[in-house]
Design an enzyme around this catalytic site. Structure first.
Site, PDB file in Angstrom:
ATOM      1  N   SER A 165      49.847  61.265  85.832  1.00 27.08           N
ATOM      2  CA  SER A 165      50.865  61.427  84.797  1.00 27.08           C
ATOM      3  C   SER A 165      50.870  62.850  84.264  1.00 27.08           C
ATOM      4  O   SER A 165      49.825  63.511  84.216  1.00 27.08           O
ATOM      5  CB  SER A 165      50.576  60.462  83.641  1.00 27.08           C
ATOM      6  OG  SER A 165      51.360  60.770  82.506  1.00 27.08           O
TER       7      SER A 165
ATOM      8  N   TYR B 261      45.815  56.659  77.143  1.00 22.30           N
ATOM      9  CA  TYR B 261      46.559  56.575  78.401  1.00 22.30           C
ATOM     10  C   TYR B 261      46.336  57.833  79.244  1.00 22.30           C
ATOM     11  O   TYR B 261      45.994  57.767  80.427  1.00 22.30           O
ATOM     12  CB  TYR B 261      48.052  56.383  78.127  1.00 22.30           C
ATOM     13  CG  TYR B 261      48.917  56.534  79.350  1.00 22.30           C
ATOM     14  CD1 TYR B 261      48.873  55.581  80.374  1.00 22.30           C
ATOM     15  CD2 TYR B 261      49.746  57.633  79.510  1.00 22.30           C
ATOM     16  CE1 TYR B 261      49.645  55.725  81.514  1.00 22.30           C
ATOM     17  CE2 TYR B 261      50.521  57.782  80.636  1.00 22.30           C
ATOM     18  CZ  TYR B 261      50.473  56.827  81.641  1.00 22.30           C
ATOM     19  OH  TYR B 261      51.230  56.978  82.778  1.00 22.30           O
TER      20      TYR B 261
END
Length: 325
Positions: free
Chosen positions: A130, A157
């Protein structure tokens, strides 16, 4: 093109469904894996899966990737030598409320896939990272490069995604199978995730409800259309590193757009104005994302084709096909 099936984890997800479709379109056999959790509306996942069901060469396995014995058996019994690992618990804000969901899906799940790959002769594992690994950085004159420091995540995350990269680097060195990690930048388009801003804004604008604009509208994102993301994924899948190699690639649009400009573009696509409530930035959010895509371009010729206005038009056309009145 390699022979044998490709396993796509997260196949009922936004990116996973589109990747599976692209692989099927070119004649691949695809084994989808998904747990169909309820992080967002499971009917959307079911509808995505329904687009794949019945297609020649496709099968779906309903399974938790963190079930290491089941993952091991699937890779062994299928004979798959290529895996596109997209399954994960997504969402920055949700990670603040439900951290253990990320421990299971993103840490235990990734390790489960790594173990299954190394014990069963997988020749290329492509996995989702990501842009969040870059942390909170201001927009500068150039995009974020894969060689930039990534040691200051601002959400759990992001930390789990960086952990995935480090786990993969160690496994590639230890066990000699090639891996490619993909740092996605704000993916959007038809069949997208309801927790993404453009999706939630659309729902509220069409319902005549006000939208909450975080960061006082000063944030910017490198919005990347789903078809361009899939171009990058499949291009990387077809170009594995040498045995024992591990590479990281940004997949983005290389053209950050301010949040207020995105909202104006979305309003034009929907033909409806939004009532805006300005809010401060939320914990875990980052100010901007901006992908340097030179490395991916050098490998695959990747060049994003769909600009934001065109992509949001496509999303607006898709909306009533799923959200029927």
């Amino acid at each position: 093109m390699s022979t044998g099936p490709v396993i796509v984890t997260g196949a009922a997800g936004f990116i996973g469904m589109h990747v599976a479709e692209r692989l099927l379109d070119r004649g691949e056999t695809v084994i989808g894996v998904d747990v169909f959790n309820d992080y967002y509306d499971p009917t959307l996942k079911a509808a995505r899966a329904a687009r794949l069901d019945g297609r020649q060469g496709f099968s779906m396995v309903r399974m938790d990737i963190a079930d290491d014995a089941a993952m091991m058996a699937l890779v062994r019994d299928s004979g798959a030598k290529r895996i596109v690992h997209l399954a994960a618990q997504a969402g920055v804000r949700y990670s603040i409320e439900n951290p253990f969901a990320y421990q299971r899906s993103n840490l235990a799940g990734h390790l489960s896939v790594l173990e299954a790959a190394r014990h069963n002769g997988v020749t290329h594992l492509v996995y989702a990272s990501s842009s969040s690994v870059y942390g909170d950085r201001p927009l500068a004159g150039a995009g974020f490069k894969e060689t930039d420091p990534v040691d200051a995540p601002v959400s759990l995350y992001a930390a789990t995604k960086r952990a995935n990269e480090l786990m993969s680097i160690s496994y590639a060195k230890l066990y000699g199978f090639p891996m490619s990690g993909l740092r996605f930048f704000t993916v959007y388009g038809p069949w997208g995730r309801p927790d993404m801003a453009y999706y939630g804004f659309t729902q509220k604008i069409l319902n005549g409800e006000p939208i909450e604009v975080y960061g006082e509208g000063k944030m910017a994102r490198d919005f990347t259309y789903i078809d361009d993301i899939v171009d990058g994924i499949v291009g990387v899948l077809d170009n594995p590193p040498a045995p024992g190699g591990h590479e990281l690639y940004n997949i983005g649009d290389n053209d950050p757009v301010g949040l207020m400009e995105m909202i104006t573009t979305l309003e034009a696509a929907l033909g409806q104005q939004a009532t805006k409530i300005m809010r401060p930035m939320q914990p875990g959010d980052v100010t901007a994302t901006y992908a340097d895509i030179d490395k991916l371009n050098a490998l695959t010729g990747y060049k994003p084709k769909v600009k934001l206005a065109q992509g949001l038009d496509q999303f607006a056309k898709w909306w009533p096909t799923f959200h029927k009145a």
